[in-house]
Motif scaffolding. Structure first.
Motif, PDB file in Angstrom:
ATOM      1  N   ILE A  86      32.952  30.797  41.937  1.00 58.58           N
ATOM      2  CA  ILE A  86      32.780  30.893  43.394  1.00 58.58           C
ATOM      3  C   ILE A  86      33.879  30.082  44.062  1.00 58.58           C
ATOM      4  O   ILE A  86      33.958  28.869  43.886  1.00 58.58           O
ATOM      5  N   LYS A  87      34.728  30.755  44.810  1.00 57.57           N
ATOM      6  CA  LYS A  87      35.858  30.090  45.452  1.00 57.57           C
ATOM      7  C   LYS A  87      35.965  30.549  46.900  1.00 57.57           C
ATOM      8  O   LYS A  87      35.890  31.743  47.189  1.00 57.57           O
ATOM      9  N   GLY A 184      24.131  48.460  33.289  1.00 57.61           N
ATOM     10  CA  GLY A 184      23.746  47.116  33.652  1.00 57.61           C
ATOM     11  C   GLY A 184      24.592  46.586  34.788  1.00 57.61           C
ATOM     12  O   GLY A 184      25.658  47.123  35.091  1.00 57.61           O
ATOM     13  N   ARG A 185      24.096  45.522  35.413  1.00 60.46           N
ATOM     14  CA  ARG A 185      24.802  44.950  36.546  1.00 60.46           C
ATOM     15  C   ARG A 185      24.311  43.527  36.795  1.00 60.46           C
ATOM     16  O   ARG A 185      23.143  43.212  36.575  1.00 60.46           O
ATOM     17  N   GLY A 186      25.219  42.686  37.240  1.00 63.89           N
ATOM     18  CA  GLY A 186      24.852  41.340  37.650  1.00 63.89           C
ATOM     19  C   GLY A 186      25.745  40.877  38.776  1.00 63.89           C
ATOM     20  O   GLY A 186      26.950  41.150  38.767  1.00 63.89           O
ATOM     21  N   GLU A 187      25.165  40.207  39.769  1.00 63.47           N
ATOM     22  CA  GLU A 187      25.975  39.738  40.886  1.00 63.47           C
ATOM     23  C   GLU A 187      25.323  38.545  41.563  1.00 63.47           C
ATOM     24  O   GLU A 187      24.119  38.289  41.424  1.00 63.47           O
ATOM     25  N   LEU A 188      26.142  37.801  42.269  1.00 62.74           N
ATOM     26  CA  LEU A 188      25.675  36.663  43.037  1.00 62.74           C
ATOM     27  C   LEU A 188      25.191  37.127  44.405  1.00 62.74           C
ATOM     28  O   LEU A 188      25.746  38.069  44.998  1.00 62.74           O
ATOM     29  N   ARG A 207      33.769  35.762  44.089  1.00 58.44           N
ATOM     30  CA  ARG A 207      32.687  35.612  43.129  1.00 58.44           C
ATOM     31  C   ARG A 207      32.811  36.729  42.112  1.00 58.44           C
ATOM     32  O   ARG A 207      33.583  37.656  42.284  1.00 58.44           O
ATOM     33  N   ILE A 208      32.069  36.663  41.032  1.00 68.41           N
ATOM     34  CA  ILE A 208      32.190  37.643  39.966  1.00 68.41           C
ATOM     35  C   ILE A 208      31.007  38.586  39.983  1.00 68.41           C
ATOM     36  O   ILE A 208      29.856  38.162  40.098  1.00 68.41           O
TER      37      ILE A 208
END
Length: 212
Positions: A86-87, A184-188, A207-208
């Motif tokens: 996270i930047k 599949g999926r993932g996130e902030l 963010r990724i």
């Protein structure tokens, strides 16, 4: 899964995965009685009502017929605010820096989710050990066995602990879903609390997001 990837400073940053390689590697009072049955773990029950309010908002947005949720929050060693991915600029750091620090600390130890989700659909909390056993190579189980046990689900979900700022007006959480070998999926997700209610917000920060 019907949710668009977030824009990151004008670009969409995507990480393609063909196997489960996850970044970050996702009410009433809780008690040990709320823990899933037969779960042997030293993880402490996660008792934060604000965290469950945020988890519930995210789950309700998917409108699944039923949910399978990993019982433990995501954990791994050595996570720092810098390694979260996270930047943001000075303005972002001023507003969200405290939440980022708390979010990174949440990875140090897994917490045990309890039945404090406010969702209409039925859900089951499944221990990570049991979930891993379904997908153990050579067992002949895998996704076919998973969907035989949970035919109304769209795979399983898991979360990070929620990172809050000191005033509990800003929050950061990772939500992940696996629904097949290449699904599949993932996130902030970023939340702000206004007028006593948590609402997801867009932020101007890197963010990724992973998906397969």
């Amino acid at each position: 899964m019907g949710r668009p990837a977030y824009r990151i400073r004008g670009d969409i940053r995507k990480i393609f995965l063909t196997t489960l390689v996850v970044f970050g590697l996702v009410p009433a009072r809780a008690s040990q009685q709320d823990a899933p049955a037969h779960l042997e773990t030293s993880a402490k029950p996660y008792e934060d009502p604000d965290a469950y309010a945020i988890y519930s908002i995210l789950l309700r947005s998917y409108k699944d017929s039923s949910f399978v949720i990993r019982a433990e929050t995501e954990s791994r060693t050595g996570v720092t605010p810098e390694s979260t991915g996270i930047k943001g600029d000075r303005s972002f750091r001023h507003e969200w820096g405290d939440a980022v620090k708390n979010y990174s600390k949440g990875y140090s130890d897994p917490s045990l989710l309890t039945r404090n989700f406010s969702i209409e659909a039925p859900y089951e909390l499944v221990p990570k050990e049991k979930m891993d056993a379904v997908f153990e190579p050579g067992t002949g189980m895998g996704w076919e066995a998973f969907y035989k046990n949970y035919p109304l689900s769209r795979g399983y979900y898991w979360f990070s602990a929620v990172g809050f700022d000191s005033r509990k007006t800003h929050a950061i959480v990772q939500m992940n879903n696996m629904c097949g070998g290449l699904c599949g999926r993932g996130e902030l997700h970023f939340f702000e609390k206004k007028d006593g209610m948590w609402r997801e917000v867009q932020v101007d920060a890197e963010r990724i997001t992973w998906f397969s």
